[in-house]
Write an enzyme that holds these catalytic residues in place. Structure first.
Site, PDB file in Angstrom:
ATOM      1  CD  GLU A 155      -1.836   2.310   1.419  1.00 10.07           C
ATOM      2  OE1 GLU A 155      -1.258   3.022   0.547  1.00 10.07           O
ATOM      3  OE2 GLU A 155      -2.174   2.730   2.527  1.00 10.07           O
ATOM      4  CD  GLU A 164       3.052   9.345   1.475  1.00 12.78           C
ATOM      5  OE1 GLU A 164       3.261   8.119   1.477  1.00 12.78           O
ATOM      6  OE2 GLU A 164       2.052   9.868   2.001  1.00 12.78           O
TER       7      GLU A 164
END
Length: 395
Positions: A155, A164
């Site tokens: 995930e 990110e």
């Protein structure tokens, strides 16, 4: 529901330094240059360490859209896991690894960069799958496995999918450890943009004006009470607050009624073949049609979906989709990213927006993004407006 804390990743993997491009501001536009090598200690302090806390893990574990999508993807396609070797990239508390073991995997390597690995081991043991799941503490780029794997599950998605930059680590894991014919969970991803109306435009503008009014009062007081003229700092203070209030994208759970026109897929990713170069910089042109009459274009919203469909060679029998699109009933902790225009623009049904979109990684932090929109409005009457350029930061 109450707003969750800003999205940070699930025990993310630091990316290995590589001679690849990264954004740098040049005038009004972002350009590419060679990045400085990633300092892993700084990256850990800024990024990973937050996810060593169960509080943040719980934020993700209480997102039903997220949880049900991964649960259904695994248990509705057990043949992808039964008697297979699985790698979980960024295991966090180990939930995905536990599910893979329960679905029949013969071995699961659960890689975790932080001390959350200790909690993952405890949870794995408490759920009686410690004979299958091996929790490994370390960055994905540095870990050595004793064998190749049949499945990689992770995930890895951040705000607007790519914030990110954790997908870099998933790509690294895939290229190093996935067997030929292996499958990725999720297998595909898409990024979306749609036009929105929002009262946040006026709110953020008012907050910006209040900040500057407060500064001017402060500067006057400094001079009258202490004899120091602060005016030389007015411009940098304005720029600092402009970025904070007007140019930083906002986390928001947008109501579907706020989407005032068609939405466009701006990027499709095949997780089995995608490269880091492919996602480091996105530059795309698209058009949006306004579908509401006598409304205001307040800006754009960005969201994503991911698909669990296996591969062409080894397809899933039951495809599962996880979407973070605006929803009244099924919001997610990812929400959407709102890119607000100042001022907003009056639009009508049938108007067309021609949009040029650019997103690159911040030169200051490869996990954050710099974004540009250039939008040109053509009214249904045929009148064409001058292009409007806007710069944003996903932080």
């Amino acid at each position: 529901m109450p707003l969750p804390p800003p999205r940070i990743s699930k025990s993310r993997r630091p990316s290995s330094p590589s001679p690849t491009t990264s954004p740098v501001a040049n005038g009004n536009h972002f350009m590419a240059e060679l990045p400085a090598p990633v300092n892993k200690d700084v990256d850990f302090a800024n990024y990973f360490c937050t996810y060593a806390h169960l509080y943040y893990q719980k934020v993700m574990l209480t997102d039903p859209v997220r949880m049900e999508a991964y649960y259904n993807a695994v248990f509705k396609n057990p043949y992808h896991f039964r008697n297979k070797v699985v790698l979980d990239v960024g295991t966090g508390t180990g939930i995905l690894a536990i599910w893979c073991a329960q679905a029949g995997a013969k071995k699961v390597y659960a890689v975790e960069a932080t001390k959350m690995s200790d909690h993952a081991r405890d949870l794995v043991k408490a759920n009686n799958v410690d004979d299958v799941v091996e929790v490994i503490e370390g960055s994905m780029e540095d870990v050595l496995l004793p064998e190749k794997v049949d499945v990689i599950i992770s995930e890895w998605m951040g705000h607007f999918l790519l914030r990110e930059s954790m997908f870099d680590s998933v790509i690294c894991a895939r290229d190093r450890w996935l067997k030929p014919g292996g499958v990725m969970y999720p297998s595909h991803a898409r990024m979306w943009i749609g036009p929105i109306r929002s009262g946040l435009c006026e709110q953020k503008w008012n907050e910006f004006e209040n900040a500057m009014s407060d500064w001017h009062c402060f500067a006057n007081n400094m001079e009258s009470q202490y004899g120091v003229n602060m005016n030389v700092l007015t411009k940098p203070y304005l720029e600092e607050n402009e970025k904070y209030y007007l140019k930083t994208s906002l986390w928001n759970n947008i109501n579907p009624s706020q989407v005032i026109g068609t939405s466009a897929v701006i990027k499709e990713i095949d997780c089995l073949t995608a490269t880091v170069d492919e996602i480091r910089e996105l530059h795309v042109k698209f058009s949006l049609r306004i579908k509401q009459d006598r409304t205001r274009l307040s800006g754009f919203a960005g969201w994503f979906d991911v698909h669990f469909r296996g591969s062409t060679q080894n397809p899933a029998k039951n495809e599962v989709v996880l979407t973070t699109a605006p929803s009244e009933d099924n919001p997610t902790h990812w929400g959407q990213q709102a890119f607000l225009l100042h001022p907003s623009v009056r639009v009508n049904e049938g108007d067309e927006l021609a949009v040029s979109f650019l997103m690159v990684r911040s030169k200051h932090n490869h996990r954050l993004m710099d974004v540009e929109f250039t939008s040109e409005l053509q009214q249904s009457s045929g009148q064409r407006h001058l292009p409007v350029f806007s710069k944003f930061y996903i932080e």
